[in-house]
Scaffold this motif. Structure first.
Motif, PDB file in Angstrom:
ATOM      1  N   TYR B  31       0.829  -1.208   0.000  1.00  0.00           N
ATOM      2  CA  TYR B  31       0.000   0.000   0.000  1.00  0.00           C
ATOM      3  C   TYR B  31       0.859   1.252   0.000  1.00  0.00           C
ATOM      4  O   TYR B  31       0.554   2.236  -0.642  1.00  0.00           O
ATOM      5  CB  TYR B  31      -0.939  -0.001   1.209  1.00  0.00           C
ATOM      6  N   ASN B  32       1.915   1.205   0.799  1.00  0.00           N
ATOM      7  CA  ASN B  32       2.849   2.316   0.797  1.00  0.00           C
ATOM      8  C   ASN B  32       4.188   1.873   1.366  1.00  0.00           C
ATOM      9  O   ASN B  32       4.322   0.759   1.890  1.00  0.00           O
ATOM     10  CB  ASN B  32       2.294   3.530   1.559  1.00  0.00           C
ATOM     11  N   GLN B  34       7.520   3.535   3.678  1.00  0.00           N
ATOM     12  CA  GLN B  34       7.999   4.647   4.494  1.00  0.00           C
ATOM     13  C   GLN B  34       9.483   4.501   4.748  1.00  0.00           C
ATOM     14  O   GLN B  34       9.964   3.391   5.033  1.00  0.00           O
ATOM     15  CB  GLN B  34       7.271   4.657   5.865  1.00  0.00           C
ATOM     16  N   ILE B  93       3.904  -1.379   4.032  1.00  0.00           N
ATOM     17  CA  ILE B  93       2.621  -1.902   4.505  1.00  0.00           C
ATOM     18  C   ILE B  93       2.008  -2.716   3.379  1.00  0.00           C
ATOM     19  O   ILE B  93       1.883  -2.229   2.252  1.00  0.00           O
ATOM     20  CB  ILE B  93       1.662  -0.781   4.927  1.00  0.00           C
ATOM     21  N   GLY B  96      -3.366  -5.425   3.467  1.00  0.00           N
ATOM     22  CA  GLY B  96      -4.477  -4.658   4.008  1.00  0.00           C
ATOM     23  C   GLY B  96      -4.124  -3.902   5.259  1.00  0.00           C
ATOM     24  O   GLY B  96      -5.006  -3.365   5.951  1.00  0.00           O
ATOM     25  N   GLY B  97      -2.837  -3.846   5.586  1.00  0.00           N
ATOM     26  CA  GLY B  97      -2.421  -3.149   6.788  1.00  0.00           C
ATOM     27  C   GLY B  97      -2.476  -4.013   8.028  1.00  0.00           C
ATOM     28  O   GLY B  97      -2.104  -3.586   9.115  1.00  0.00           O
ATOM     29  N   ALA B  98      -2.930  -5.256   7.869  1.00  0.00           N
ATOM     30  CA  ALA B  98      -3.129  -6.117   9.038  1.00  0.00           C
ATOM     31  C   ALA B  98      -1.828  -6.431   9.752  1.00  0.00           C
ATOM     32  O   ALA B  98      -1.830  -6.635  10.959  1.00  0.00           O
ATOM     33  CB  ALA B  98      -3.811  -7.412   8.620  1.00  0.00           C
ATOM     34  N   ASP B  99      -0.735  -6.457   9.017  1.00  0.00           N
ATOM     35  CA  ASP B  99       0.542  -6.811   9.621  1.00  0.00           C
ATOM     36  C   ASP B  99       1.338  -5.605  10.056  1.00  0.00           C
ATOM     37  O   ASP B  99       2.489  -5.732  10.433  1.00  0.00           O
ATOM     38  CB  ASP B  99       1.377  -7.630   8.622  1.00  0.00           C
ATOM     39  N   GLY B 100       0.749  -4.438  10.007  1.00  0.00           N
ATOM     40  CA  GLY B 100       1.500  -3.242  10.340  1.00  0.00           C
ATOM     41  C   GLY B 100       2.623  -3.040   9.338  1.00  0.00           C
ATOM     42  O   GLY B 100       2.581  -3.518   8.205  1.00  0.00           O
ATOM     43  N   LEU B 101       3.622  -2.316   9.731  1.00  0.00           N
ATOM     44  CA  LEU B 101       4.796  -2.092   8.888  1.00  0.00           C
ATOM     45  C   LEU B 101       5.749  -3.280   9.002  1.00  0.00           C
ATOM     46  O   LEU B 101       5.990  -3.778  10.101  1.00  0.00           O
ATOM     47  CB  LEU B 101       5.530  -0.820   9.311  1.00  0.00           C
ATOM     48  N   PHE B 103       9.594  -4.057   8.466  1.00  0.00           N
ATOM     49  CA  PHE B 103      10.817  -3.276   8.397  1.00  0.00           C
ATOM     50  C   PHE B 103      11.994  -4.102   7.889  1.00  0.00           C
ATOM     51  O   PHE B 103      12.068  -5.325   8.094  1.00  0.00           O
ATOM     52  CB  PHE B 103      11.207  -2.778   9.791  1.00  0.00           C
ATOM     53  N   GLY B 104      12.946  -3.381   7.266  1.00  0.00           N
ATOM     54  CA  GLY B 104      14.264  -3.941   7.046  1.00  0.00           C
ATOM     55  C   GLY B 104      15.096  -3.755   8.305  1.00  0.00           C
ATOM     56  O   GLY B 104      14.632  -3.166   9.299  1.00  0.00           O
TER      57      GLY B 104
END
Lengths: 113, 113
Positions: B31-32, B34, B93, B96-101, B103-104
């Protein structure tokens, strides 16, 4: 506008003791996250709230971890009893929605001895 | 399961140089994306957010690009300064955003005066 507030900033406890972390998100942010960051790693999601409902807690070790977000504003994450492996930085983040930009608090550094 | 990789793990350059940090992700259905900055002992500061439909975002001396189809993003820092020294984290993300972010592990950047 105030950012995400977390307390305490640091906590040192002995193993088997309980500990609690508090988070106050940015005003108006319905989505709240708790992440755990181990040394040298990126944060990993523990739980996500939409208002007062926990919508994803699959990564939360439920035998010892619990969380709540009463009234859909601030949140508390608890560990009982703590283990040596729980030493990490616990980060709280908030966003206007589940796929929107996330804003992080300063974190709580937990050391379990 | 989404995985995020950041290369290099560490980078040290003289002040004034332009530099590129790399991020790759395994599942292109995001979705995006950051980019964050993390100073020692501090929380995460959001630098740039790129929506999945965008190709790049700019903020001051920072420019982030996104090639969703190939699962890659780069963060370009122009005219680096000692104050840019920090760990830079990339996160996406998806689902559907369910897993949060997700990260590397980050790139630890040192800018030599």
């Amino acid at each position: 506008e105030a950012g995400v507030v977390q307390s305490p900033r640091y906590k040192i406890i002995e193993k088997k003791q309980p500990v609690a972390f508090w988070c106050n998100p940015i005003s108006g942010h319905n989505t709240l996250y708790w992440y755990r960051q181990n040394l040298g790693q990126g944060p990993e999601l523990l739980i996500r709230y939409e208002n007062e409902e926990a919508v994803d807690d699959s990564q939360l070790p439920k035998d010892r971890f619990s969380a709540e977000r009463l009234k859909g504003v601030d949140s508390t994450l608890k560990i009982q009893p703590a283990e040596l492996g729980d030493s990490a930085v616990y980060l709280c983040a908030s966003s206007p929605g589940p796929i929107r930009e996330q804003y992080f608090g300063p974190g709580t550094r937990l050391t379990v001895t | 399961k989404q995985e995020v990789t950041q290369i290099p793990a560490a980078l040290s350059v003289p002040e004034g140089e332009n530099l590129v940090l790399n991020c790759s992700f395994t599942d292109s259905a995001i979705y995006n994306l950051q980019w964050f900055r993390q100073d020692p002992g501090k929380g995460l500061t959001s630098l740039l957010l790129i929506q999945s439909s965008q190709r790049e975002q700019t903020s001051g001396r920072l420019n982030a690009s996104l090639d969703k189809s190939s699962g890659r993003s780069t963060l370009y820092i122009a005219a680096s300064q000692p104050g840019d020294s920090a760990t830079y984290l990339c996160a996406v993300i998806s689902g559907g955003g369910a897993d949060g972010l997700t990260f590397g592990k980050g790139t630890h950047l040192i800018i030599q005066p």
